[in-house]
Design an enzyme around this catalytic site. Structure first.
Site, short mmCIF file in Angstrom:
data_model
loop_
_atom_site.label_atom_id
_atom_site.label_comp_id
_atom_site.label_asym_id
_atom_site.label_seq_id
_atom_site.Cartn_x
_atom_site.Cartn_y
_atom_site.Cartn_z
N GLU A 133 2.57 4.78 0.07
CA GLU A 133 2.00 4.03 1.17
C GLU A 133 0.69 3.37 0.73
O GLU A 133 0.00 3.86 -0.17
CB GLU A 133 1.77 4.96 2.36
CG GLU A 133 3.09 5.38 2.98
CD GLU A 133 2.97 6.40 4.10
OE1 GLU A 133 3.84 6.39 4.98
OE2 GLU A 133 2.03 7.20 4.10
N CYS A 146 -6.58 0.48 0.84
CA CYS A 146 -6.53 1.86 0.32
C CYS A 146 -5.26 1.99 -0.51
O CYS A 146 -4.15 1.86 0.00
CB CYS A 146 -6.52 2.81 1.52
SG CYS A 146 -6.48 4.53 1.04
N CYS A 153 1.11 14.25 -4.81
CA CYS A 153 -0.07 14.71 -5.54
C CYS A 153 0.18 16.16 -5.96
O CYS A 153 0.77 16.92 -5.19
CB CYS A 153 -1.32 14.63 -4.66
SG CYS A 153 -2.83 15.07 -5.54
N CYS A 157 -4.53 20.26 -2.05
CA CYS A 157 -5.67 20.59 -1.20
C CYS A 157 -5.08 21.00 0.15
O CYS A 157 -4.18 20.32 0.66
CB CYS A 157 -6.60 19.39 -1.06
SG CYS A 157 -7.24 18.87 -2.65
N CYS A 160 -4.71 18.50 3.19
CA CYS A 160 -4.20 17.14 2.91
C CYS A 160 -2.68 17.09 2.99
O CYS A 160 -1.98 17.90 2.37
CB CYS A 160 -4.67 16.70 1.52
SG CYS A 160 -4.01 15.10 1.05
N GLY A 218 -2.31 10.57 -4.10
CA GLY A 218 -2.46 10.94 -5.50
C GLY A 218 -3.89 11.12 -5.94
O GLY A 218 -4.84 10.74 -5.25
N GLU A 219 -4.02 11.72 -7.12
CA GLU A 219 -5.33 11.93 -7.72
C GLU A 219 -5.49 10.91 -8.86
O GLU A 219 -4.86 11.04 -9.91
CB GLU A 219 -5.42 13.38 -8.25
CG GLU A 219 -6.61 13.67 -9.15
CD GLU A 219 -7.95 13.18 -8.59
OE1 GLU A 219 -8.34 13.57 -7.48
OE2 GLU A 219 -8.61 12.37 -9.29
N SER A 250 -11.87 7.50 -5.70
CA SER A 250 -12.17 8.83 -5.14
C SER A 250 -11.44 9.91 -5.93
O SER A 250 -10.24 9.80 -6.17
CB SER A 250 -11.72 8.87 -3.68
OG SER A 250 -11.91 10.17 -3.14
N CYS A 392 -7.09 8.87 6.37
CA CYS A 392 -7.25 9.69 5.16
C CYS A 392 -6.42 10.95 5.21
O CYS A 392 -6.48 11.69 6.19
CB CYS A 392 -8.69 10.16 5.01
SG CYS A 392 -9.84 8.89 4.64
#
Ligand code: SAH
Ligand code: SF4
Length: 417
Positions: A133, A146, A153, A157, A160, A218-219, A250, A392
């Protein structure tokens, strides 16, 4: 302008040397397109691609300039419109390549003008594509996109939604730049075009996508090379031209890659802190067990180019009764002392099945007052697009939202392909 069919420049590669990377799909099983897309290739890679189809070396630099301009300044989606290039060369290019962006399979528009696109990418089989997305958040001055860096991911976390997704793979540079191109296509954000009827876009006469945040799925620092290569294309002044000061990456705190981000990409950094003590951060952001707060802040202190005009943003999600006491607020400002920083308090965005709640508004105000009194301006991030699960941490691809039964049915279909 038409959007050609599914386009991907290359197969996805796993992040090298990352022990927590869960490779759930053998890479060779991704469906590669017949003709690769040129979207997201660096100038050097473009020159190489042109060499591989017999464009003479003396011409290559010029051809790269021309294609780069048509693609990234004018928004060309096919070679046919590139009238400054001879017909023969255009048809040669067309026989071997495309300018495809990821296919937009769904668009949702929030009451606040936020837009969320579901993008389809090649998967294991044609029946089981991958999806990410991408979210557009407009206001009168700017339009922020974004962008996702991975399908899912690996980091889990606990607050999330993306972290609960099973399917994980890295995006290619083409798929990352492709999100910017697809968004600009959907918004008609190319010279001479007008925004779609009713769309909310900046009204200052400039472009509609002005800022990029790598805050989607994702990271990004677990897909470092692809994110780097993509952002350098996005920031190129002769192309899309979004300056590095308007691009924010981020990270949840992949310490070894923070210095590399400064040296090799040079964009603004945001760090998902969320807790001021290791015991709590170990639970909220499990990566903290590997890279604790002290090491993370040390890497932040050493981030190149920091000044009062170029600060690191520390993100802090407000979780009711978990990390939102006034003692936490005071500890937060103490912890960041000496680092040129902004603090961004993010009201927790709920998603189906989460155990957390967003802090009460009153508590967020009290917390932000402590932060404000310590000299940090306007610290609360207004949630946008909550009604379309675009805020977020709410992103999760549609195939992952299917029930177990639907997923089984899909798998069965894929196996009979
Ligand atoms: N993986 C990166 C970037 C993507 S997440 C990172 O973690 O920084 C972007 C931001 O959204 C992060 O600060 C993340 O902690 C925050 N976030 C995740 N889930 C959230 C939720 N449900 N509500 C509010 N913020 C959330
Ligand atoms: Fe991954 Fe960021 Fe979500 Fe953590 S907050 S699971 S790192 S996307």
């Amino acid at each position: 302008m038409t959007t050609p069919d599914l386009g991907l420049s290359a197969r996805a590669a796993p992040a090298a040397g990352i022990d927590s990377f869960i490779e759930k799909t053998p890479l060779e099983r991704y469906v590669a397109p017949e003709r690769p897309s040129l979207v997201g290739l660096s100038r050097a890679a473009l020159a190489e691609a042109f060499g591989s189809i017999g464009i003479p070396e003396r011409e290559r630099r010029m051809r790269v300039q021309q294609v780069w301009h048509w693609l990234y300044v004018r928004g060309a989606a096919c070679f046919d419109v590139m009238t400054s290039i001879s017909k023969e060369v255009r048809s040669l290019l067309d026989r071997h390549f495309t300018l495809a962006r990821p296919e937009v399979v769904a668009e949702q528009v929030s009451v606040d003008g936020t837009r969320k696109w579901l993008l389809r990418l090649p998967g294991e089989t044609a029946a089981r594509p991958h999806e990410v997305e991408c979210v557009y958040i407009p206001d009168t001055e700017r339009g922020t996109l974004c962008v996702s860096s991975q399908v899912g991911c690996t980091l889990n976390c606990t607050f999330c939604h993306t972290g609960t997704q099973r399917l994980v793979r890295n995006l290619t540079p083409g798929e990352i730049v492709g999100q910017v191109m697809a968004a600009r296509d959907r918004l008609d954000d190319w010279p001479g075009q007008n925004p779609p009827l009713g769309a909310i876009v900046p009204t200052n006469g400039g472009r509609f996508v002005t800022n990029i945040v790598m805050m989607g799925m994702g990271e990004p620092l677990y897909n470092f090379e692809a994110v780097r290569d993509a952002l350098l294309v996005v920031a190129d002044g002769d192309g899309i031209g979004i300056s590095k000061r308007k691009i924010t990456l981020s990270t949840s705190g992949v310490v070894p890659n923070i210095a590399r981000t400064g040296a090799e990409i040079g964009v603004m950094l945001a760090v998902s802190l969320h807790a001021v003590r290791d015991d709590l951060r170990d639970t909220l952001v499990p990566l903290n067990r590997k890279y604790p707060i002290k090491d993370l802040l040390e890497a932040c202190r050493n981030y190149p180019g920091l000044s009062n005009a170029r600060r690191i943003t520390f993100e802090y999600v407000m979780l009711k009764g978990i990390n939102d006491s006034l003692a936490d607020a005071k500890a937060l400002v103490r912890l960041l002392k000496g680092i040129p920083a902004k603090i961004n308090l993010i009201p927790f965005n709920p998603w189906p099945g989460t155990v957390y709640e967003c802090s009460d508004w009153e508590q967020i105000e009290k917390f932000s007052e402590v932060v404000f009194n310590a000299g940090y301006a306007s610290p609360v991030r207004t949630p946008r697009g909550r009604d379309i699960l675009a805020a977020c941490g709410q992103l999760k691809s549609a195939t992952e939202k299917l029930s177990a039964r639907e997923r089984l049915a899909l798998r069965a279909m894929a196996m009979t392909d």
